[in-house]
Design a protein around this motif. Structure first.
Motif, PDB file in Angstrom:
ATOM      1  N   MET A  41       0.824  -1.199   0.000  1.00 48.93           N
ATOM      2  CA  MET A  41       0.000   0.000   0.000  1.00 48.93           C
ATOM      3  C   MET A  41       0.868   1.262   0.000  1.00 48.93           C
ATOM      4  O   MET A  41       0.593   2.212  -0.725  1.00 48.93           O
ATOM      5  CB  MET A  41      -0.929   0.002   1.225  1.00 48.93           C
ATOM      6  N   LYS A  42       1.940   1.250   0.775  1.00 49.41           N
ATOM      7  CA  LYS A  42       2.837   2.403   0.822  1.00 49.41           C
ATOM      8  C   LYS A  42       3.543   2.628  -0.510  1.00 49.41           C
ATOM      9  O   LYS A  42       3.906   3.743  -0.842  1.00 49.41           O
ATOM     10  CB  LYS A  42       3.872   2.222   1.934  1.00 49.41           C
ATOM     11  N   ARG A  43       3.735   1.548  -1.255  1.00 51.66           N
ATOM     12  CA  ARG A  43       4.379   1.651  -2.573  1.00 51.66           C
ATOM     13  C   ARG A  43       3.391   2.047  -3.672  1.00 51.66           C
ATOM     14  O   ARG A  43       3.776   2.167  -4.826  1.00 51.66           O
ATOM     15  CB  ARG A  43       5.046   0.330  -2.934  1.00 51.66           C
ATOM     16  N   ASN A  47      -4.976  -1.785  -4.710  1.00 54.38           N
ATOM     17  CA  ASN A  47      -5.745  -2.941  -4.248  1.00 54.38           C
ATOM     18  C   ASN A  47      -5.425  -3.342  -2.816  1.00 54.38           C
ATOM     19  O   ASN A  47      -6.139  -4.146  -2.230  1.00 54.38           O
ATOM     20  CB  ASN A  47      -5.498  -4.136  -5.171  1.00 54.38           C
ATOM     21  N   ALA A  48      -4.364  -2.811  -2.258  1.00 55.35           N
ATOM     22  CA  ALA A  48      -3.937  -3.232  -0.924  1.00 55.35           C
ATOM     23  C   ALA A  48      -4.757  -2.588   0.194  1.00 55.35           C
ATOM     24  O   ALA A  48      -4.906  -3.190   1.259  1.00 55.35           O
ATOM     25  CB  ALA A  48      -2.460  -2.921  -0.728  1.00 55.35           C
ATOM     26  N   ALA A  53      -7.273  -2.833   5.591  1.00 56.99           N
ATOM     27  CA  ALA A  53      -8.371  -2.492   6.514  1.00 56.99           C
ATOM     28  C   ALA A  53      -8.998  -3.765   7.093  1.00 56.99           C
ATOM     29  O   ALA A  53      -9.300  -3.828   8.292  1.00 56.99           O
ATOM     30  CB  ALA A  53      -9.419  -1.654   5.791  1.00 56.99           C
ATOM     31  N   MET A  54      -9.184  -4.780   6.253  1.00 54.49           N
ATOM     32  CA  MET A  54      -9.759  -6.039   6.727  1.00 54.49           C
ATOM     33  C   MET A  54      -8.829  -6.731   7.717  1.00 54.49           C
ATOM     34  O   MET A  54      -9.269  -7.212   8.764  1.00 54.49           O
ATOM     35  CB  MET A  54     -10.029  -6.970   5.535  1.00 54.49           C
ATOM     36  N   LEU A  55      -7.540  -6.784   7.396  1.00 55.21           N
ATOM     37  CA  LEU A  55      -6.577  -7.440   8.274  1.00 55.21           C
ATOM     38  C   LEU A  55      -6.428  -6.698   9.602  1.00 55.21           C
ATOM     39  O   LEU A  55      -6.298  -7.314  10.656  1.00 55.21           O
ATOM     40  CB  LEU A  55      -5.225  -7.574   7.573  1.00 55.21           C
ATOM     41  N   GLY A  77     -17.091  -1.627  -4.120  1.00 53.60           N
ATOM     42  CA  GLY A  77     -17.967  -2.594  -4.763  1.00 53.60           C
ATOM     43  C   GLY A  77     -17.586  -4.037  -4.484  1.00 53.60           C
ATOM     44  O   GLY A  77     -17.966  -4.933  -5.228  1.00 53.60           O
ATOM     45  N   MET A  78     -16.864  -4.273  -3.401  1.00 55.30           N
ATOM     46  CA  MET A  78     -16.426  -5.627  -3.039  1.00 55.30           C
ATOM     47  C   MET A  78     -17.450  -6.233  -2.076  1.00 55.30           C
ATOM     48  O   MET A  78     -17.190  -6.384  -0.880  1.00 55.30           O
ATOM     49  CB  MET A  78     -15.032  -5.557  -2.410  1.00 55.30           C
ATOM     50  N   VAL A  79     -18.603  -6.595  -2.623  1.00 54.51           N
ATOM     51  CA  VAL A  79     -19.718  -7.064  -1.805  1.00 54.51           C
ATOM     52  C   VAL A  79     -19.345  -8.333  -1.039  1.00 54.51           C
ATOM     53  O   VAL A  79     -19.739  -8.505   0.113  1.00 54.51           O
ATOM     54  CB  VAL A  79     -20.976  -7.298  -2.685  1.00 54.51           C
TER      55      VAL A  79
END
Length: 180
Positions: A41-43, A47-48, A53-55, A77-79
């Protein structure tokens, strides 16, 4: 996404492990996966963020963290992930004895799984938690306060599921002739 699920499972299993040795083992797996996605995510990996957030919600379960993960998944939109995080939040509150939030998140998970088309999973959830879900007033759609915006309405999704072959073949023939 395989690493994501391994990390989620690691955090979940660390809370359920019987021995401290296993708890540490599973927790280290979850933390290693979280660290990897945080680095991505920092790079600049777009998608990270929802995975982080989930982890993070699973690493240290709090209502705010679950709500954030659910909101992030909903906005993208990731139902399926949104439904899964609602289910995990319901399990967390159920283990903590908070029946109100347990019921709320179970209903949300049930509705989201149905919306996603995972009817087997929705029915299994309803079967496993029949006492809780039978007492609640299940609405037709998931809560819009948590869901945020969705990419397609149900009407648009239904139109995408069916193809009008006559219109499709006429349009594709016209396009191929105009490109000549």
């Amino acid at each position: 996404f395989r690493r994501c699920y391994i990390g989620l499972a690691g955090f979940s299993l660390s809370r359920k492990a019987k021995t401290s040795q296993r708890r540490k083992k599973y927790l280290s797996v979850g933390k290693k996966i979280l660290k990897g996605f945080t680095t991505e995510m920092k790079r600049g990996s777009l998608n990270a963020y929802p995975i982080v957030a989930m982890l993070e919600a699973e690493e240290s379960p709090l209502k705010e963290k679950y709500d954030n993960a659910i909101k992030v998944c909903a906005r993208l939109g990731m139902v399926h992930h949104e439904a899964y995080m609602c289910e995990r939040a319901a399990e967390f509150f159920g283990e903590g004895g908070d029946e109100g939030w347990n019921e709320f998140y179970l209903v949300e998970a049930f509705l989201l799984y149905k919306e996603w088309g995972a009817l087997g999973k929705a029915n299994r959830l309803k079967e496993d938690h029949s006492i809780i879900l039978s007492g609640s007033s299940i609405r037709g759609t998931a809560s819009k306060t948590i869901q945020g915006r969705s990419r397609y309405s149900m009407k648009e999704l239904e139109s995408l599921r069916t193809i009008d072959w006559e219109t499709f073949s006429t349009t594709s023939t016209d396009e191929s002739q105009s490109s000549l």
